[in-house]
Design a protein around this motif. Structure first.
Motif, mmCIF file in Angstrom:
data_model
loop_
_atom_site.group_PDB
_atom_site.id
_atom_site.type_symbol
_atom_site.label_atom_id
_atom_site.label_comp_id
_atom_site.label_asym_id
_atom_site.label_seq_id
_atom_site.Cartn_x
_atom_site.Cartn_y
_atom_site.Cartn_z
ATOM 1 N N LEU A 75 0.825 -1.201 0.000
ATOM 2 C CA LEU A 75 0.000 0.000 0.000
ATOM 3 C C LEU A 75 0.862 1.255 0.000
ATOM 4 O O LEU A 75 2.014 1.242 0.416
ATOM 5 N N GLY A 76 0.260 2.359 -0.471
ATOM 6 C CA GLY A 76 0.889 3.663 -0.387
ATOM 7 C C GLY A 76 -0.068 4.622 0.290
ATOM 8 O O GLY A 76 -1.292 4.464 0.184
ATOM 9 N N PHE A 77 0.475 5.614 0.998
ATOM 10 C CA PHE A 77 -0.363 6.558 1.738
ATOM 11 C C PHE A 77 0.090 7.993 1.476
ATOM 12 O O PHE A 77 1.284 8.278 1.438
ATOM 13 N N ILE A 78 -0.901 8.879 1.305
ATOM 14 C CA ILE A 78 -0.647 10.313 1.173
ATOM 15 C C ILE A 78 -1.646 11.023 2.073
ATOM 16 O O ILE A 78 -2.847 10.751 1.995
ATOM 17 N N PHE A 79 -1.156 11.936 2.904
ATOM 18 C CA PHE A 79 -2.026 12.659 3.822
ATOM 19 C C PHE A 79 -1.840 14.167 3.643
ATOM 20 O O PHE A 79 -0.986 14.627 2.890
ATOM 21 N N GLN A 80 -2.660 14.944 4.364
ATOM 22 C CA GLN A 80 -2.550 16.398 4.286
ATOM 23 C C GLN A 80 -1.152 16.862 4.679
ATOM 24 O O GLN A 80 -0.553 17.700 4.015
#
Length: 277
Positions: A109-114
């Motif tokens: 998985l990959g994650f991008i947040f504020q």
């Protein structure tokens, strides 16, 4: 944010695979998430069934408290579900212990947040490859070159975060999520801390990663323009999916969102199932 200028696949549903069905990166069936008990019980997700197609950009929208981020967190294994099923590829999340979930999130998985969450002492390139370094995996040079080309920061790779604009920092964070070739990327309000210009930069990058690199992205957003970069928009209300819009435009998304501002006493929108056929 200004009107988007981007290219989206508008040819309709993706063709069937060799097995006669579209490929799905993630599927939830009868998903429930409940907080509290008795009088304090809150049903954040109420019998949600949905599939996210591989190589597609999906936006999730809805009023505050509708369950948008909860759905994303449950799909990504960041939050334990109260009932139902979540599958990522061929893996049932409920079958994994904490260690197994950690490995799945790290490797698939990959994650991008504020918040960009870049390490200030590392260069842009070192931030991009950090998850791979931690996992003891070597980057695929050809893929990494493609990611760097897509992110458009080849001339800034030796710069540290403080030397980059907000939009450039978020593009580095996006490239970091892509570097390990994850099966799916979850993005929670990735343009929430950016100005209009920087937000457009990041959305164009996400769009390109889908169109040109075949990435799968699920993005939570409150912005109609941001949602219009996606191939489809799911609308949540009261913990349920109530609409599934293909080929969204800012005007169509805004019109649908206005429907959530119903008067007191009016019935809630009916839930819909968007499971793969």
């Amino acid at each position: 944010m200004s009107t988007p200028r981007h290219t989206r696949n508008v040819s309709g549903p993706r063709p069937p695979s060799a097995h006669g069905a579209a490929s799905y990166a993630a599927v939830a069936t009868g998903l429930r998430k409940v907080y509290g008990e008795g009088e304090t019980e809150v049903r954040a997700l109420d019998d949600v069934s949905v599939g996210f197609r591989s190589g597609e950009f999906t936006a999730i929208m809805g009023p505050s408290g509708s369950g948008k981020s909860t759905l994303m967190h449950c799909m990504a294994g960041l939050d334990k579900i109260s009932g139902g099923s979540v599958r990522l590829g061929d893996v049932e999340l409920a079958s994994l212990d904490d260690n197994g979930l950690t490995h799945l999130r790290r490797d698939r998985l990959g994650f991008i947040f504020q918040a960009f969450n870049l390490l200030p002492t590392l260069t842009a390139l070192e931030n991009i490859t950090l998850p791979l370094d931690i996992a003891g995996r070597a980057a695929d040079p050809e893929w990494l070159d493609k990611v760097v080309e897509t992110v458009g920061l080849g001339h800034r790779l030796d710069h540290r975060p403080a030397q980059l604009s907000g939009g450039q920092q978020q593009r580095v964070a996006c490239a970091r999520a892509l570097a390990g070739r994850p099966e799916i990327i979850f993005a929670d309000e990735p343009t929430g801390n950016l100005d209009s210009h920087s937000g457009t930069e990041v959305l164009n990058f996400l769009r390109a990663s889908v169109t040109e690199a075949g990435q799968t992205i699920v993005m939570v957003t409150h912005d109609a323009v941001a949602a219009s970069y996606a191939d489809r928009v799911l609308f949540l209300a009261d913990g349920r999916i109530v609409d599934d819009m293909a080929e969204p435009t800012p005007d169509r998304v805004l019109e649908r969102m206005r429907a959530f501002n119903r008067k007191p006493g009016e019935p809630a929108a009916a839930a819909v199932s968007v499971l793969p056929l």
